[in-house]
Enzyme design. Structure first.
Site, PDB file in Angstrom:
ATOM      1  N   HIS A  47      -4.306   4.364 -13.073  1.00 28.16           N
ATOM      2  CA  HIS A  47      -5.621   4.446 -12.413  1.00 28.16           C
ATOM      3  C   HIS A  47      -5.784   5.851 -11.812  1.00 28.16           C
ATOM      4  CE1 HIS A  47      -9.113   3.070 -10.185  1.00 28.16           C
ATOM      5  NE2 HIS A  47      -8.548   3.414  -9.047  1.00 28.16           N
ATOM      6  N   ASP A  68      -5.027  -0.462  -7.066  1.00 27.96           N
ATOM      7  CA  ASP A  68      -5.888  -0.612  -8.245  1.00 27.96           C
ATOM      8  C   ASP A  68      -5.072  -0.522  -9.534  1.00 27.96           C
ATOM      9  OD1 ASP A  68      -7.981  -0.882  -6.513  1.00 27.96           O
ATOM     10  OD2 ASP A  68      -9.021   0.964  -7.080  1.00 27.96           O
ATOM     11  N   HIS A 103      -3.491   4.735  -2.962  1.00 26.88           N
ATOM     12  CA  HIS A 103      -4.017   5.901  -3.673  1.00 26.88           C
ATOM     13  C   HIS A 103      -5.205   6.480  -2.917  1.00 26.88           C
ATOM     14  CE1 HIS A 103      -6.606   2.728  -5.250  1.00 26.88           C
ATOM     15  NE2 HIS A 103      -7.385   3.620  -5.841  1.00 26.88           N
ATOM     16  N   HIS A 138      -8.500   7.106  -3.462  1.00 24.86           N
ATOM     17  CA  HIS A 138      -9.934   6.870  -3.627  1.00 24.86           C
ATOM     18  C   HIS A 138     -10.604   6.483  -2.302  1.00 24.86           C
ATOM     19  CE1 HIS A 138      -9.538   6.270  -8.248  1.00 24.86           C
ATOM     20  NE2 HIS A 138      -9.803   7.517  -7.924  1.00 24.86           N
ATOM     21  N   HIS A 175      -9.184  -5.199  -5.244  1.00 28.29           N
ATOM     22  CA  HIS A 175     -10.582  -5.585  -5.502  1.00 28.29           C
ATOM     23  C   HIS A 175     -10.729  -7.050  -5.899  1.00 28.29           C
ATOM     24  CE1 HIS A 175     -12.513  -1.580  -5.448  1.00 28.29           C
ATOM     25  NE2 HIS A 175     -11.325  -1.149  -5.836  1.00 28.29           N
ATOM     26  N   ASP A 205     -12.759   4.346  -1.424  1.00 25.18           N
ATOM     27  CA  ASP A 205     -12.874   2.922  -1.066  1.00 25.18           C
ATOM     28  C   ASP A 205     -11.538   2.342  -0.586  1.00 25.18           C
ATOM     29  OD1 ASP A 205     -12.157   3.277  -3.863  1.00 25.18           O
ATOM     30  OD2 ASP A 205     -12.323   1.107  -4.099  1.00 25.18           O
ATOM     31  N   HIS A 206     -10.488   3.174  -0.564  1.00 23.87           N
ATOM     32  CA  HIS A 206      -9.185   2.729  -0.056  1.00 23.87           C
ATOM     33  C   HIS A 206      -8.745   3.494   1.189  1.00 23.87           C
ATOM     34  CE1 HIS A 206      -8.232   0.252  -3.692  1.00 23.87           C
ATOM     35  NE2 HIS A 206      -9.241   0.992  -4.125  1.00 23.87           N
TER      36      HIS A 206
HETATM   37 FE    FE Z   1     -10.630   0.906  -5.690  1.00 22.65          FE
HETATM   38 ZN    ZN Z   2      -9.260   3.252  -6.953  1.00 27.43          ZN
END
Ligand code: FE
Ligand code: ZN
Length: 249
Positions: A120, A139, A62, A64, A177, A66-67
């Site tokens: 998410h 996530d 996805h 985001h 995570h 942080d990915h």
């Molecule tokens: Fe994440």
């Molecule tokens: Zn995420």
């Protein structure tokens, strides 16, 4: 870690509590990296692989930051191609292969099956690699928990979790995570008497005290302990009581 499947799977800690996942198909030497939230630890991990620096594919669950924030630098350093959901192409890094739920894409000696995984985020996909006995869950599904509903509805997330729950029990859940310890605290409020959950919570505390990862987990373990895979509907509970248990947990 390296299993009996001929695939090696490694969690690479990224940022504060993310994991990118490194997968190597021993039969072909193919290397894939899922969800690089930054570049440096992943490039370092690639240097420790049997063919240092080789990366064939970056796989994205996805959009985001942080990915995906590591993607441009990892692509520059390795020439890897990028796979992600066509529905999110407008908010993902430039994709070499845009996929949609239901697609099957060759990956080394195996293939990726793209699973719709909204909740998410709306465009979230999970990537199931049967040959590796593993699913890149992003996530959506965490150990003892699930992702926060930032874009989708509870019904979206429930369907996504049921789709993951249909995979074989020995499937490794490669999640995005290290949230297991706080998830365990919540799970114990839901099922304070679940013995498997109490054992897992104790194990998780020890692992985290030692600074170790609590993942990957397996679907079997999550079926026994994760409240979000145990949130059966009333109808299902009635069926279970009638002896038609589909969960085996
Ligand atoms: Fe994440
Ligand atoms: Zn995420």
């Amino acid at each position: 870690m390296s299993g009996t499947t001929g695939w090696t799977i490694k969690a690479v800690p990224n940022l504060s509590d993310n994991y990118a996942w490194l997968l190597r198909d021993e039969a072909t030497g193919l290397v894939a990296l899922c969800d690089p939230g930054e570049a440096r630890p992943n490039l370092a991990a690639l240097q420790e692989m049997p063919e240092p620096g080789r990366l064939d594919w970056i796989l994205l669950t996805h959009h985001h930051p942080d990915h995906i924030d590591g993607v441009p630098e990892v692509v520059r350093a390795t020439g890897a191609k990028v796979l992600g959901a066509s529905a999110d192409a407008h908010r993902l890094p430039k994709l070499d292969l845009a996929v949609k739920p239901g697609d099957r894409v060759p990956l080394g000696s195996g293939e990726i099956e793209v699973l719709d995984s909204p909740g998410h985020t709306i465009g979230h996909v999970a990537l199931y690699i049967a040959a590796a006995h593993a699913v890149l869950a992003g996530d959506t599904l965490f150990s003892l928990g699930c992702g926060r509903l930032l874009e989708g509805t509870p019904a979206d997330m429930y369907r996504a979790l049921r789709l993951l729950d249909a995979l074989p029990g020995d499937t490794l859940v490669l999640c995005g995570h290290e949230y297991t310890e706080s998830n365990a605290r919540f799970a114990l409020t839901v099922e304070p008497d679940n013995a498997a959950l109490k054992d897992r919570a104790a194990e998780v505390r020890e692992l985290r005290k030692a600074g170790l990862a609590t993942v990957p987990t397996t679907l079997d373990q999550e079926r026994a302990t994760n409240p979000f895979l145990r949130a059966a509907t009333v109808e299902e509970l009635a069926e279970r009581r009638a002896g038609k248990d589909v969960f085996k947990g």
